[in-house]
Design an enzyme around this catalytic site. Structure first.
Site, PDB file in Angstrom:
ATOM      1  CD  GLU A 249      -2.916  -1.186   0.330  1.00  0.00           C
ATOM      2  OE1 GLU A 249      -3.124  -0.143  -0.325  1.00  0.00           O
ATOM      3  OE2 GLU A 249      -3.556  -2.239   0.150  1.00  0.00           O
ATOM      4  CB  CYS A 283      -1.652   7.279   1.500  1.00  0.00           C
ATOM      5  SG  CYS A 283      -3.049   6.481   2.294  1.00  0.00           S
TER       6      CYS A 283
HETATM    7  P1  NAD Z   1       8.531   4.695   4.297  1.00  0.00           P
HETATM    8  O1  NAD Z   1       8.474   3.983   3.003  1.00  0.00           O
HETATM    9  O2  NAD Z   1       9.664   5.607   4.554  1.00  0.00           O
HETATM   10  O3  NAD Z   1       8.561   3.650   5.522  1.00  0.00           O
HETATM   11  C1  NAD Z   1       7.524   2.722   5.725  1.00  0.00           C
HETATM   12  C2  NAD Z   1       8.020   1.611   6.617  1.00  0.00           C
HETATM   13  O4  NAD Z   1       9.018   0.860   5.912  1.00  0.00           O
HETATM   14  C3  NAD Z   1       8.685   2.071   7.919  1.00  0.00           C
HETATM   15  O5  NAD Z   1       8.254   1.235   8.955  1.00  0.00           O
HETATM   16  C4  NAD Z   1      10.158   1.866   7.635  1.00  0.00           C
HETATM   17  O6  NAD Z   1      10.941   1.646   8.786  1.00  0.00           O
HETATM   18  C5  NAD Z   1      10.126   0.639   6.757  1.00  0.00           C
HETATM   19  N1  NAD Z   1      11.321   0.451   5.927  1.00  0.00           N
HETATM   20  C6  NAD Z   1      12.189   1.389   5.477  1.00  0.00           C
HETATM   21  N2  NAD Z   1      13.155   0.810   4.729  1.00  0.00           N
HETATM   22  C7  NAD Z   1      12.881  -0.511   4.693  1.00  0.00           C
HETATM   23  C8  NAD Z   1      13.493  -1.628   4.068  1.00  0.00           C
HETATM   24  N3  NAD Z   1      14.598  -1.503   3.320  1.00  0.00           N
HETATM   25  N4  NAD Z   1      12.931  -2.842   4.234  1.00  0.00           N
HETATM   26  C9  NAD Z   1      11.817  -3.000   4.973  1.00  0.00           C
HETATM   27  N5  NAD Z   1      11.184  -1.972   5.588  1.00  0.00           N
HETATM   28  C10 NAD Z   1      11.719  -0.748   5.452  1.00  0.00           C
HETATM   29  O7  NAD Z   1       7.131   5.418   4.426  1.00  0.00           O
HETATM   30  P2  NAD Z   1       6.657   6.445   5.557  1.00  0.00           P
HETATM   31  O8  NAD Z   1       7.425   7.701   5.326  1.00  0.00           O
HETATM   32  O9  NAD Z   1       6.674   5.796   6.875  1.00  0.00           O
HETATM   33  O10 NAD Z   1       5.122   6.666   5.147  1.00  0.00           O
HETATM   34  C11 NAD Z   1       4.715   7.587   4.197  1.00  0.00           C
HETATM   35  C12 NAD Z   1       4.358   6.896   2.905  1.00  0.00           C
HETATM   36  O11 NAD Z   1       3.388   5.895   3.147  1.00  0.00           O
HETATM   37  C13 NAD Z   1       3.707   7.850   1.901  1.00  0.00           C
HETATM   38  O12 NAD Z   1       4.186   7.597   0.618  1.00  0.00           O
HETATM   39  C14 NAD Z   1       2.230   7.498   2.011  1.00  0.00           C
HETATM   40  O13 NAD Z   1       1.475   7.831   0.878  1.00  0.00           O
HETATM   41  C15 NAD Z   1       2.307   6.030   2.218  1.00  0.00           C
HETATM   42  N6  NAD Z   1       1.068   5.524   2.823  1.00  0.00           N
HETATM   43  C16 NAD Z   1       0.261   4.722   2.067  1.00  0.00           C
HETATM   44  C17 NAD Z   1      -0.939   4.256   2.600  1.00  0.00           C
HETATM   45  C18 NAD Z   1      -1.846   3.348   1.791  1.00  0.00           C
HETATM   46  O14 NAD Z   1      -2.655   2.690   2.405  1.00  0.00           O
HETATM   47  N7  NAD Z   1      -1.749   3.290   0.481  1.00  0.00           N
HETATM   48  C19 NAD Z   1      -1.304   4.599   3.896  1.00  0.00           C
HETATM   49  C20 NAD Z   1      -0.473   5.426   4.631  1.00  0.00           C
HETATM   50  C21 NAD Z   1       0.720   5.877   4.082  1.00  0.00           C
END
Ligand code: NAD
Length: 505
Positions: A249, A283
């Protein structure tokens, strides 16, 4: 790191002194708490414990799990104010916004608990004419252990969208919350542990990206990832090593279409909420608005005066809080600068609206469609309002990005709204509201393209965390013996005749 903290983290061996990280108050940058960074061994330990708990959880059956999850729901709802307090402290969002987030998450948990049996229980399906001698059954089994990796913007609602449905489908969970909101994850885990202290069906491991990557490598049966597209690519690459399936997502660049017959006051109210609520860190928030030419100026004027009343700040009385991830302010600044460079006009705010922690609202118009403010997720309190000839052009532009998460349409003609919804390349569309779909637990949530794949919520969300099981039981011997190495000429003749008669005409 304190002894209590280490002891409160079941994934960590008590005799080791692991690395730690801190969660911060995004309003001030002050430290809220310190959390352990779970390493590969910690993650492996959590997954192993989850395997044991998953067997117990599966044995509870639909009925048993429903009862447990309704108790879990009660525990969360009864203490919702406290959870909202943690959410507000870690994200900076006003308390009421945090409370609404908890409310929505609880609605989903309730639905998942009550509907899992109906959606997933074994049922007879038609075997079809050719296999009429078989009784055919389809059921859905739990996958086992699901690893959930969450973001920070809706740290309850978003991961619970996976956790609730995966639990209801019979899986145990190992959840890695965002490093910005670990306290929310620990809060949820503590509520589960208070109900079933000996059954770690919901475990939380804290850490940074590397901990998430370790979870992807730990042999879980599926990863439910929510976050940005670039991180999803890394997660997918790691999952590929072990063929671990993934639901992703990711971000959005959601468009709102405003027709010439729209109720403009309503459209403006929803536009302001969708674009600026939660400091634009949603998002499926509104990032682009395409307004039909005849009402463009009126809409822009009304939105401008509504946004004049919007106040960012660090108190619960403010409209929205700080940028939870301070470096996101740089993205917001770059998008505004790029739009202005390419010839856009700032109707409210501009580059100077971006401060160190807070960003004042920004409305841009006449923004070239090639600019980053139109093509890439901004994730801040800015919105692009562009005029279009009519909604045909609006649909074309809305569909022109690589994202495909949500969208909204405003028109007084509801059947036209429904028609446009079908033509928008988005997983979810609201007519005459924004984010209307997010509060309907029976609707699947998810997108396509840069917005990811797979679905949470609804029946599709339950099935996402299940393994379909197909079973046939022979009821009587088939009149035609075809599954043999010694078929008769007669049986083949009848089969050939059937093939032509049934399908060849
Ligand atoms: P992010 O991608 O920076 O991090 C998300 C998660 O991934 C965190 O827990 C992080 O620690 C983990 N992560 C980072 N690197 C990783 C790796 N190499 N392997 C595994 N896990 C790893 O996102 P964010 O800044 O926390 O959230 C914002 C983003 O999330 C925005 O793009 C937003 O649109 C999206 N979002 C989408 C939805 C949806 O349902 N479509 C909902 C909420 C947020």
């Amino acid at each position: 790191m304190t002894r209590e903290l280490r002891d409160a983290t079941p994934g960590l061996a008590p005799d080791r002194a692991p690395e730690t990280f801190t969660s911060l108050n995004p309003r001030t940058g002050q430290v809220l708490a310190e959390y352990p960074v779970a390493d590969e061994a910690d993650v492996a330990g959590a997954v192993e414990r989850a395997r044991g708990a998953a067997r117990w959880w599966d044995a509870q059956g639909f009925r048993g799990r429903r009862d447990w999850l309704l108790e879990f729901k009660k525990a969360i709802a009864a203490d919702a104010e406290d959870l909202a307090r943690v959410v507000s402290a870690e994200t900076g969002k006003p308390h009421d916004d945090a409370l609404l987030e908890v409310m929505l998450a609880v609605e989903h948990l309730d639905w998942a608990a009550r509907n899992a049996k109906k959606v997933l229980r074994a049922r007879r399906v038609s075997p079809g004419l050719v296999s009429a001698n078989q009784s055919a059954t389809l059921g859905y089994h739990p996958l086992g252990v699901v690893g959930v990796i969450g973001p920070w913007n809706y740290p309850v609602y978003t991961p619970m969208g996976s956790i609730s449905y995966a639990l209801a489908a019979g899986n145990a969970i190992v959840f890695k919350p965002s490093e910005l909101t670990p306290g929310v994850g620990k809060w949820l885990e503590a509520r589960w542990n208070a109900l079933a202290p000996t059954q770690p069906v919901l475990q939380v491991i804290t850490g940074l990206g590397a901990t998430g990557a370790a979870l992807c490598r730990a042999g879980v049966d599926k990863i439910a990832f929510t976050g940005s597209g670039p991180t999803a690519r890394k997660v997918m690459a790691v999952c590929a090593e072990t063929l671990t399936p993934l639901v992703a997502e990711c971000g959005g660049k959601d468009a709102m279409l405003v027709a010439e017959d729209a109720d403009l006051d309503k459209a403006v109210e929803f536009a302001a909420f969708g674009a600026f609520g939660n400091a634009g860190q949603t998002c499926a928030g509104v990032e682009r608005i395409y307004v039909a030419e005849p009402v463009y100026q009126q809409f822009l004027d009304k939105l401008t005066s509504a946004v004049d009343r919007v106040r960012p700040g660090g108190t619960d009385a403010d409209t929205y809080g700080p940028m939870t991830l301070p470096r996101q302010a740089d993205v917001v600044r770059n998008h505004i600068a790029d739009a202005l460079d390419k010839g856009a006009r700032a109707v409210i705010g501009g580059i100077d609206s971006v401060h160190e922690r807070f960003v004042d609202p920004v409305i841009l118009t006449d923004v070239p469609e090639s600019s980053s403010a139109v093509c890439e997720e901004t994730f801040g309190p800015t919105v692009v309002v562009n005029r279009v000839r009519d909604l045909e052009e609006g649909i074309e532009r809305a569909n022109a990005t690589s994202y495909g998460l949500g969208a909204s349409v405003f028109t007084r003609n509801r059947s036209r709204g429904r028609d446009i919804a079908q033509r928008l390349r988005a997983g979810m569309v609201s007519v005459n509201s924004v984010l209307g779909f997010a509060g309907v637990p029976s609707l699947p949530f998810g997108g396509s393209g840069e917005s990811g794949f797979g679905r949470i919520h609804g029946a599709d969300g339950l099935r996402e965390f299940s393994r379909p099981k197909a079973v046939t039981v022979e009821r009587f011997s088939a009149p035609l013996k075809l599954m043999t190495l010694e078929r008769s000429v007669r049986d083949m003749r009848v089969s050939a005749w059937m093939l032509k008669t049934r399908h060849g005409r």
